[in-house]
Design a protein around this motif. Structure first.
Motif, PDB file in Angstrom:
ATOM      1  N   ARG A  81      48.817  37.757  42.919  1.00  0.00           N
ATOM      2  CA  ARG A  81      48.732  36.866  44.170  1.00  0.00           C
ATOM      3  C   ARG A  81      47.014  36.761  44.307  1.00  0.00           C
ATOM      4  O   ARG A  81      46.805  35.446  44.800  1.00  0.00           O
ATOM      5  N   VAL A  82      46.410  37.853  44.026  1.00  0.00           N
ATOM      6  CA  VAL A  82      44.776  37.559  44.359  1.00  0.00           C
ATOM      7  C   VAL A  82      44.453  36.254  43.405  1.00  0.00           C
ATOM      8  O   VAL A  82      43.431  35.292  43.511  1.00  0.00           O
ATOM      9  N   THR A  83      44.749  36.336  42.009  1.00  0.00           N
ATOM     10  CA  THR A  83      44.482  35.397  41.019  1.00  0.00           C
ATOM     11  C   THR A  83      45.027  34.146  41.515  1.00  0.00           C
ATOM     12  O   THR A  83      44.362  32.977  41.418  1.00  0.00           O
ATOM     13  N   GLU A  84      46.264  33.885  42.124  1.00  0.00           N
ATOM     14  CA  GLU A  84      46.794  32.492  42.588  1.00  0.00           C
ATOM     15  C   GLU A  84      45.731  32.072  43.694  1.00  0.00           C
ATOM     16  O   GLU A  84      45.577  30.852  43.526  1.00  0.00           O
ATOM     17  N   VAL A  85      45.364  33.130  44.506  1.00  0.00           N
ATOM     18  CA  VAL A  85      44.376  32.545  45.692  1.00  0.00           C
ATOM     19  C   VAL A  85      43.191  31.996  45.054  1.00  0.00           C
ATOM     20  O   VAL A  85      42.581  31.058  45.382  1.00  0.00           O
ATOM     21  N   VAL A  86      42.409  32.815  43.958  1.00  0.00           N
ATOM     22  CA  VAL A  86      41.302  32.225  43.360  1.00  0.00           C
ATOM     23  C   VAL A  86      41.547  31.062  42.760  1.00  0.00           C
ATOM     24  O   VAL A  86      40.610  30.225  42.714  1.00  0.00           O
ATOM     25  N   ASN A  87      42.557  30.964  42.125  1.00  0.00           N
ATOM     26  CA  ASN A  87      42.459  29.673  41.398  1.00  0.00           C
ATOM     27  C   ASN A  87      42.975  28.354  42.283  1.00  0.00           C
ATOM     28  O   ASN A  87      43.007  27.379  41.663  1.00  0.00           O
ATOM     29  N   THR A  88      43.117  28.847  43.553  1.00  0.00           N
ATOM     30  CA  THR A  88      43.175  27.307  44.528  1.00  0.00           C
ATOM     31  C   THR A  88      41.697  27.129  44.924  1.00  0.00           C
ATOM     32  O   THR A  88      41.575  26.010  45.653  1.00  0.00           O
ATOM     33  N   LEU A  89      40.526  27.922  44.411  1.00  0.00           N
ATOM     34  CA  LEU A  89      39.134  27.641  45.081  1.00  0.00           C
ATOM     35  C   LEU A  89      38.400  26.830  44.170  1.00  0.00           C
ATOM     36  O   LEU A  89      37.104  26.727  44.577  1.00  0.00           O
ATOM     37  N   ASP A  90      38.963  26.368  42.913  1.00  0.00           N
ATOM     38  CA  ASP A  90      38.100  25.467  42.164  1.00  0.00           C
ATOM     39  C   ASP A  90      36.655  25.873  41.819  1.00  0.00           C
ATOM     40  O   ASP A  90      35.777  25.502  41.982  1.00  0.00           O
ATOM     41  N   ALA A  91      36.880  27.341  41.361  1.00  0.00           N
ATOM     42  CA  ALA A  91      35.600  28.115  41.055  1.00  0.00           C
ATOM     43  C   ALA A  91      34.961  27.268  39.926  1.00  0.00           C
ATOM     44  O   ALA A  91      35.467  27.102  38.911  1.00  0.00           O
ATOM     45  N   ASP A  92      33.670  27.617  40.137  1.00  0.00           N
ATOM     46  CA  ASP A  92      32.515  27.135  38.817  1.00  0.00           C
ATOM     47  C   ASP A  92      32.302  28.465  38.156  1.00  0.00           C
ATOM     48  O   ASP A  92      32.433  28.549  36.733  1.00  0.00           O
ATOM     49  N   LEU A  93      32.121  29.520  38.804  1.00  0.00           N
ATOM     50  CA  LEU A  93      31.908  30.721  38.332  1.00  0.00           C
ATOM     51  C   LEU A  93      32.710  31.817  39.271  1.00  0.00           C
ATOM     52  O   LEU A  93      33.034  31.785  40.403  1.00  0.00           O
ATOM     53  N   VAL A  94      33.432  32.915  38.298  1.00  0.00           N
ATOM     54  CA  VAL A  94      34.067  33.935  38.934  1.00  0.00           C
ATOM     55  C   VAL A  94      33.388  35.221  38.754  1.00  0.00           C
ATOM     56  O   VAL A  94      33.061  35.418  37.415  1.00  0.00           O
ATOM     57  N   ALA A  95      32.949  36.090  39.470  1.00  0.00           N
ATOM     58  CA  ALA A  95      32.275  37.338  39.236  1.00  0.00           C
ATOM     59  C   ALA A  95      33.204  38.494  39.807  1.00  0.00           C
ATOM     60  O   ALA A  95      33.796  38.378  40.881  1.00  0.00           O
ATOM     61  N   HIS A  96      33.165  39.495  38.839  1.00  0.00           N
ATOM     62  CA  HIS A  96      33.746  40.878  39.349  1.00  0.00           C
ATOM     63  C   HIS A  96      32.708  41.856  39.342  1.00  0.00           C
ATOM     64  O   HIS A  96      32.069  42.069  38.220  1.00  0.00           O
ATOM     65  N   THR A  97      32.268  42.472  40.424  1.00  0.00           N
ATOM     66  CA  THR A  97      31.037  43.248  40.528  1.00  0.00           C
ATOM     67  C   THR A  97      31.446  44.742  40.348  1.00  0.00           C
ATOM     68  O   THR A  97      30.678  45.764  41.039  1.00  0.00           O
ATOM     69  N   GLY A  98      32.672  45.275  39.559  1.00  0.00           N
ATOM     70  CA  GLY A  98      32.893  46.544  39.359  1.00  0.00           C
ATOM     71  C   GLY A  98      33.651  47.104  40.070  1.00  0.00           C
ATOM     72  O   GLY A  98      34.246  46.684  41.242  1.00  0.00           O
ATOM     73  N   ASP A  99      34.002  48.668  39.963  1.00  0.00           N
ATOM     74  CA  ASP A  99      35.055  49.364  40.362  1.00  0.00           C
ATOM     75  C   ASP A  99      36.346  48.495  40.175  1.00  0.00           C
ATOM     76  O   ASP A  99      37.421  48.284  41.126  1.00  0.00           O
ATOM     77  N   ILE A 100      36.785  48.181  39.018  1.00  0.00           N
ATOM     78  CA  ILE A 100      37.870  47.362  38.734  1.00  0.00           C
ATOM     79  C   ILE A 100      38.985  48.578  38.963  1.00  0.00           C
ATOM     80  O   ILE A 100      39.996  48.029  39.620  1.00  0.00           O
ATOM     81  N   ALA A 101      39.103  49.508  38.451  1.00  0.00           N
ATOM     82  CA  ALA A 101      40.233  50.474  38.533  1.00  0.00           C
ATOM     83  C   ALA A 101      39.783  52.007  38.882  1.00  0.00           C
ATOM     84  O   ALA A 101      38.495  52.459  38.373  1.00  0.00           O
ATOM     85  N   ASP A 102      40.558  52.782  39.223  1.00  0.00           N
ATOM     86  CA  ASP A 102      40.651  54.429  39.071  1.00  0.00           C
ATOM     87  C   ASP A 102      41.559  54.547  38.229  1.00  0.00           C
ATOM     88  O   ASP A 102      42.929  54.925  38.652  1.00  0.00           O
ATOM     89  N   GLY A 103      41.198  54.795  36.960  1.00  0.00           N
ATOM     90  CA  GLY A 103      42.180  55.302  35.930  1.00  0.00           C
ATOM     91  C   GLY A 103      41.848  54.749  34.523  1.00  0.00           C
ATOM     92  O   GLY A 103      40.969  53.770  34.629  1.00  0.00           O
ATOM     93  N   GLU A 104      42.326  55.024  33.546  1.00  0.00           N
ATOM     94  CA  GLU A 104      41.767  54.312  32.286  1.00  0.00           C
ATOM     95  C   GLU A 104      42.642  53.050  31.862  1.00  0.00           C
ATOM     96  O   GLU A 104      43.696  52.735  32.722  1.00  0.00           O
ATOM     97  N   VAL A 105      42.134  52.307  31.143  1.00  0.00           N
ATOM     98  CA  VAL A 105      42.681  51.257  30.657  1.00  0.00           C
ATOM     99  C   VAL A 105      44.102  51.105  30.559  1.00  0.00           C
ATOM    100  O   VAL A 105      44.904  50.349  30.936  1.00  0.00           O
ATOM    101  N   ALA A 106      44.568  52.195  29.735  1.00  0.00           N
ATOM    102  CA  ALA A 106      46.085  52.280  29.465  1.00  0.00           C
ATOM    103  C   ALA A 106      46.872  52.269  30.588  1.00  0.00           C
ATOM    104  O   ALA A 106      47.978  51.977  30.599  1.00  0.00           O
ATOM    105  N   GLN A 107      46.115  53.285  31.670  1.00  0.00           N
ATOM    106  CA  GLN A 107      47.081  53.367  32.971  1.00  0.00           C
ATOM    107  C   GLN A 107      47.128  52.072  33.796  1.00  0.00           C
ATOM    108  O   GLN A 107      48.097  51.896  34.586  1.00  0.00           O
ATOM    109  N   ARG A 108      46.132  51.122  33.722  1.00  0.00           N
ATOM    110  CA  ARG A 108      46.232  50.158  34.725  1.00  0.00           C
ATOM    111  C   ARG A 108      46.031  48.623  34.077  1.00  0.00           C
ATOM    112  O   ARG A 108      45.548  47.672  34.650  1.00  0.00           O
ATOM    113  N   ARG A 109      46.615  48.760  32.853  1.00  0.00           N
ATOM    114  CA  ARG A 109      46.419  47.678  32.126  1.00  0.00           C
ATOM    115  C   ARG A 109      47.403  46.566  32.685  1.00  0.00           C
ATOM    116  O   ARG A 109      47.045  45.111  32.925  1.00  0.00           O
TER     117      ARG A 109
END
Length: 393
Positions: free
Chosen positions: A184-212
């Protein structure tokens, strides 16, 4: 290399006795966190007081073990959920129990005696805490509202005027499955007609395999000029290099002390990123905050947008002539009044701030939440920053 950068790029030495001091500090903090609510709420005599005391004693004894099991190297989700929820509940009870003691003093001065006074205080604290926890849980789990901010950058070329930059940060995919929330976050972002999208970290608590699965919707985010990412401090608890590689696999530019240049209408913008300031002490090879490396080879006449997880990294941005740094990390305090403690470590809690004639900083309250599934007087946000060319007022 300046003294300030040396602090960020050299591993910290462990000092003797640090573990003992930490253990003593933790014991005092736990006794206060659990003891003040116990003193305020467990007013009933005899059996009820004994039963309440046993509950608090078991909770304070179990809490450290649950935290270690949940947030240690194994990242066990069940204990993490219990420990995080306990932490949020006891924090709210602690804060409002302190305020309840003030209410008790007022009632005492008004001539109200026990047990009526203690009953009124306990009831007031319990009701307020329950309301805040229910509301705070709903705030934490909701899809964030879009916060729209215009930022004037005097060095920005006219061809880039109106550039739409969407900032995500501190998504903290974790032990509570939020795959649907992530979509749902992705759906909201895609309504904003962004030129750039940035993620400034703290993606997850856990390994990639756990949070994929929770991170997967990031691959579907659309931006006409690019998607960029830097590490936060929590990546260094759960496989930072693997997260860098995974974000690249999802189609994001991982700005690991490097930059890219985006262009529109004949004008260009340097988009740079540095590792989190805790990276050097993490032991992950090749990870440290290095502004000079991030900007190496960049045209000094071009404006610079810098991704750095923590507002505290603004000093390096100022030294290197960055026009705008975007950060997260603070969560806006997440649970009032924790923001007073955040301000002891960070120069800014949230919003747009100026730190030199050239350098501005935007600090997001964060898109998700860490640990306790509550947000109290610190709402989450998806930030839409519109960059404007022209003179700052």
């Amino acid at each position: 290399m300046s003294v300030g950068e040396a602090v960020e790029t050299e591993p910290r030495r462990r000092r003797p006795g640090r573990a003992i001091r930490f253990a003593l500090t933790l014991a005092v903090v736990l006794l206060l966190l659990f003891g003040v609510p116990w003193w305020t709420l467990i007013w009933a005599p005899d059996l009820a007081r004994v039963a309440g005391t046993v509950v608090f004693a078991v909770a304070v004894a179990a809490f450290p073990a649950l935290m270690v099991a949940g947030h240690g190297s194994r990242h066990r989700d069940g204990p993490a959920v219990v420990a995080d929820t306990m932490l949020g509940v006891v924090w709210v009870l602690f804060v409002w129990s302190l305020l309840g003691q003030l209410l008790g003093l007022v009632l005492r001065l008004a001539g109200v005696d026990d047990p009526a006074r203690s009953r009124v205080v306990a009831a007031a604290v319990a009701v307020v805490a329950l309301v805040l926890l229910v509301w705070g849980y709903a705030e934490a789990r909701r899809v964030p509202r879009v916060r729209r901010v215009e930022v004037v950058l005097p060095r920005l070329g006219r061809g880039l005027d109106g550039l739409r930059l969407v900032l995500l940060t501190d998504t903290h995919y974790g032990p509570i499955d939020r795959a649907r929330w992530s979509r749902r976050v992705t759906e909201v972002v895609n309504t904003l007609d962004a030129d750039l999208v940035a993620h400034t970290g703290d993606i997850a608590d856990g390994e990639v395999a756990q949070r994929r699965e929770q991170a997967a919707p990031l691959a579907d985010i659309r931006a006409s000029l690019g998607r960029v990412y830097v590490t936060g401090n929590h990546e260094y608890f759960s496989g930072a290099q693997r997260w860098v590689e995974h974000m690249a696999a999802l189609g994001w530019e991982a700005l690991h002390n490097r930059h890219v240049v985006v262009a529109r209408g004949g004008d260009s913008l340097v988009v740079a990123g540095v590792d989190d300031r805790t990276a050097a002490g993490s032991g992950v090879p090749g990870h440290h905050a290095d502004h000079a490396a991030a900007l190496e080879g960049a045209d000094p006449s071009l404006p610079v947008l810098l991704l750095a997880h923590q507002p505290a990294q603004i000093a390096g941005a100022v030294r290197h002539g960055v026009d705008l740094q975007i950060s997260g990390h603070t969560h806006g305090g997440q649970m009032w009044p924790f923001h007073y403690l955040v301000r002891l470590d960070q120069p800014v809690l949230q919003g747009l701030s100026r730190h030199s004639e050239r350098t501005q900083l935007y600090t997001s309250r964060g898109t998700g939440f860490w640990g306790p599934p509550f947000r109290i007087f610190a709402p989450s946000e998806i930030t839409l920053l519109t960059l404007r060319a022209g003179r700052a007022e």
